[in-house]
Design an enzyme around this catalytic site. Structure first.
Site, PDB file in Angstrom:
ATOM      1  N   LYS A 268      15.484   0.215  -3.838  1.00  0.00           N
ATOM      2  CA  LYS A 268      14.088  -0.079  -3.266  1.00  0.00           C
ATOM      3  C   LYS A 268      13.028  -0.265  -4.241  1.00  0.00           C
ATOM      4  CE  LYS A 268      10.140   1.002  -1.117  1.00  0.00           C
ATOM      5  NZ  LYS A 268      10.167   0.552   0.211  1.00  0.00           N
TER       6      LYS A 268
ATOM      7  N   CYS B 258       3.036   0.219  -1.942  1.00  0.00           N
ATOM      8  CA  CYS B 258       4.234  -0.214  -2.719  1.00  0.00           C
ATOM      9  C   CYS B 258       4.674  -0.986  -4.007  1.00  0.00           C
ATOM     10  CB  CYS B 258       5.144  -0.854  -1.220  1.00  0.00           C
ATOM     11  SG  CYS B 258       5.088   0.245   0.085  1.00  0.00           S
TER      12      CYS B 258
HETATM   13  N1  SAJ Z   1       0.065 -10.910  -2.789  1.00  0.00           N
HETATM   14  C1  SAJ Z   1       0.611 -11.963  -3.385  1.00  0.00           C
HETATM   15  N2  SAJ Z   1       1.327 -12.601  -3.334  1.00  0.00           N
HETATM   16  C2  SAJ Z   1       1.967 -13.492  -2.689  1.00  0.00           C
HETATM   17  C3  SAJ Z   1       2.559 -12.054  -2.069  1.00  0.00           C
HETATM   18  C4  SAJ Z   1       1.913 -10.717  -1.984  1.00  0.00           C
HETATM   19  O1  SAJ Z   1      -0.484 -11.870  -4.172  1.00  0.00           O
HETATM   20  O2  SAJ Z   1       2.638 -13.958  -3.273  1.00  0.00           O
HETATM   21  C5  SAJ Z   1      -0.021  -9.718  -2.826  1.00  0.00           C
HETATM   22  C6  SAJ Z   1      -0.291  -8.807  -1.500  1.00  0.00           C
HETATM   23  O3  SAJ Z   1      -1.748 -10.082  -0.772  1.00  0.00           O
HETATM   24  C7  SAJ Z   1      -0.386  -7.888  -0.946  1.00  0.00           C
HETATM   25  C8  SAJ Z   1       0.525  -7.192  -2.532  1.00  0.00           C
HETATM   26  O4  SAJ Z   1       0.630  -8.823  -3.118  1.00  0.00           O
HETATM   27  O5  SAJ Z   1      -2.058  -7.784  -1.874  1.00  0.00           O
HETATM   28  C9  SAJ Z   1       1.850  -7.415  -1.752  1.00  0.00           C
HETATM   29  O6  SAJ Z   1       2.198  -7.583  -0.541  1.00  0.00           O
HETATM   30  P1  SAJ Z   1       3.553  -7.737   0.106  1.00  0.00           P
HETATM   31  O7  SAJ Z   1       3.989  -8.707   1.244  1.00  0.00           O
HETATM   32  O8  SAJ Z   1       4.706  -7.991  -0.777  1.00  0.00           O
HETATM   33  O9  SAJ Z   1       4.205  -6.319   0.731  1.00  0.00           O
HETATM   34  P2  SAJ Z   1       3.480  -4.936   1.160  1.00  0.00           P
HETATM   35  O10 SAJ Z   1       3.278  -3.878   0.368  1.00  0.00           O
HETATM   36  O11 SAJ Z   1       2.588  -5.632   1.983  1.00  0.00           O
HETATM   37  O12 SAJ Z   1       5.074  -4.248   1.818  1.00  0.00           O
HETATM   38  C10 SAJ Z   1       5.873  -4.799   1.215  1.00  0.00           C
HETATM   39  C11 SAJ Z   1       7.392  -5.410   1.952  1.00  0.00           C
HETATM   40  N3  SAJ Z   1       7.652  -6.192   1.162  1.00  0.00           N
HETATM   41  C12 SAJ Z   1       7.877  -7.499   1.113  1.00  0.00           C
HETATM   42  O13 SAJ Z   1       8.927  -7.674   0.053  1.00  0.00           O
HETATM   43  C13 SAJ Z   1       7.058  -8.339   1.876  1.00  0.00           C
HETATM   44  C14 SAJ Z   1       7.883  -4.522   2.762  1.00  0.00           C
HETATM   45  O14 SAJ Z   1       9.710  -4.828   2.998  1.00  0.00           O
HETATM   46  C15 SAJ Z   1       8.676  -2.949   1.738  1.00  0.00           C
HETATM   47  O15 SAJ Z   1       9.485  -2.161   2.524  1.00  0.00           O
HETATM   48  C16 SAJ Z   1       6.871  -2.280   1.455  1.00  0.00           C
HETATM   49  O16 SAJ Z   1       6.424  -3.155   0.469  1.00  0.00           O
HETATM   50  C17 SAJ Z   1       7.783  -0.941   0.687  1.00  0.00           C
HETATM   51  O17 SAJ Z   1       7.385  -0.116   1.365  1.00  0.00           O
HETATM   52  O18 SAJ Z   1       7.362  -1.069  -0.553  1.00  0.00           O
END
Ligand code: SAJ
Length: 427
Positions: free
Chosen positions: A206, A260
């Protein structure tokens, strides 16, 4: 192992969907939360969190009698701990108090043959070093008299109900028998693969997943600063780089938020600081991105003293209402520190209450009298905004886009000077 009754401790974004999904798959579930207001809300048919489809799922589970909620656990075949593990801002250490109290709450009800699963994101070895000793206060031995496992959730906010069922699930037992018991439990509803391993591996998995994402966003953010410096359009450069079959650069933005990705890497840094200089550095790059955004706004508007700014979006990412650890909030606070007067609008949470930020209820109110407008979250409805209309409401004609959400031509045709993150002087 067969399960007739389970107890889920912690009824938040993960615990409540998990409890309800078990209940709608034929298991009697007692959902437990220490907050009386949450229990009251659920008992009276309400819901304290937003997640598509959750209201129907929870009310179905409660009405069928398969899901009950209470402040304390009861005897059960299995206990799932799904409480928050935030971190202390000052020293970036995991706050394990909720996990400890949940484990302690289970002690009076733990019996030989039971299974306990920790789902909360935790530093490596938490299951073995923190949870097992608490549960062993019963006099029962973990892995011998009862099963103990760690199983991370990996669902995406906004898609939780579907992903809970369809995603692959890792179950790490402190013994192979504990892993098997966890497998049997999640098999109740999980359609994706369930992979058995040991508890510490599952904890690491994780943390590694989310750290991988964090460092990849950090490099995208660093590229945005380099591109700005060299007058290259970072968005164009990334899409061209990504034509390479083995390269997949993520998107820069105002920073990394949510509960996360912006938190979990610290759990690794905390557990082995001398082994994690790179992970720490990535965290620091992402945490510094709001400052970089403010320097861009200063370039766009000059001195920020007394400037009226409309800030669009407060959520931590597009099309969700969640404001936790949101970089948008931090950017706004920094703009205010520099003397700007900011009105913020968040369509997914128009009534959000934030101590230092003036949140307005609609777009027009945010835009009226504004010298500049800044796009902080790529919500779909912001991306399709009509620049001409915005121009008729605002005082000034300066726009700042931190997420590559706006079409340059459309905004320039509407008379705006558009400043984009990671572009510098490039057009
Ligand atoms: N972000 C960027 N650039 C990107 C992608 C994301 O700046 O290219 C930013 C987003 O705007 C946000 C942050 O990163 O502020 C996190 O966004 P995210 O979509 O990566 O993650 P979370 O926190 O919404 O959800 C994630 C999920 N992980 C993914 O890889 C999409 C989910 O699978 C996890 O279970 C969850 O975190 C968790 O519980 O850890």
């Amino acid at each position: 192992m067969k399960f007739q009754k389970i107890s889920v401790l912690g009824l938040g974004y993960i615990g409540l969907p998990t409890a309800s999904t078990f209940a709608t798959h034929g298991i009697e579930v007692l959902g437990v939360d220490v907050k009386p207001e949450i229990i009251e809300t659920l008992k009276s048919g309400g819901l304290h969190i937003h997640e598509p489809g959750l209201r129907t799922l929870v009310s179905g589970a409660i009405n069928s009698g398969m899901l009950r909620v209470a402040l304390e656990p009861e005897l059960a075949d299995a206990f799932i701990i799904a409480v928050p593990t935030p971190f202390f801002d000052a020293d970036k250490k995991a706050d394990m108090r909720a996990v400890k109290s949940a484990a302690e709450a289970i002690v009076p009800f733990l019996r030989a043959g039971n299974l306990v699963v920790l789902e909360s994101t935790s530093p490596p070895r938490t299951t073995i070093d923190l949870v097992a000793p608490i549960l062993e206060k019963t006099g029962l031995k973990a892995g011998v008299d009862f099963h103990l496992a760690y199983s991370p959730e990996r669902v995406l906010p906004g898609q939780i109900l579907r992903e809970l069922i369809e995603n692959a699930r890792v179950v790490g037992g402190i013994t192979p028998e504990s892993a098997q018991a966890g497998y049997d439990l999640y098999k109740t509803f999980v359609k994706g693969d369930i992979i058995k391993t040991n508890a510490t591996t599952a904890e690491m998995v994780k943390l590694m997943e989310n750290t991988y994402r964090d460092v990849n966003i950090a490099i995208a953010n660093e590229f945005s600063r380099l591109a700005d410096n060299f007058s290259v359009d970072v968005w164009e450069a990334i899409s061209l780089s990504n034509l390479h079959p083995r390269v997949e650069i993520l998107s820069p933005g105002p920073g990394v938020g949510g509960h996360c990705i912006s938190v979990d890497p610290w759990f690794l840094v905390e557990s082995a600081p001398e082994l994690t200089p790179f992970i720490r550095q990535a965290r620091e790059v992402n945490d510094a991105q709001p400052k970089f955004v403010v320097s861009l706004v200063e370039r766009a508007l000059g001195s920020l003293k007394g400037k009226n700014i409309a800030a669009l979006g407060l959520a931590y990412k597009p099309d969700v209402d969640d404001l936790r650890e949101s970089p948008a909030v931090e950017v706004i606070e920094l703009l205010q520190d520099a003397g700007a007067k900011v009105k913020a609008f968040e369509p997914f949470s128009p009534n959000a209450k934030l101590p230092n930020i003036r949140v307005v209820r609609n777009l027009e109110e945010a835009l009226s009298e504004a010298d500049g407008v800044i796009l902080l979250v790529g919500h779909s409805e912001f991306k399709t905004m009509d620049a001409d209309l915005v121009g008729t409401i605002m005082e000034g004609r300066v726009a700042v886009d931190t997420v590559n959400g706006w079409n340059v031509d459309a905004w320039e045709e509407a008379g705006f000077e558009l400043f984009r993150l990671g572009v510098g002087g490039a057009k």
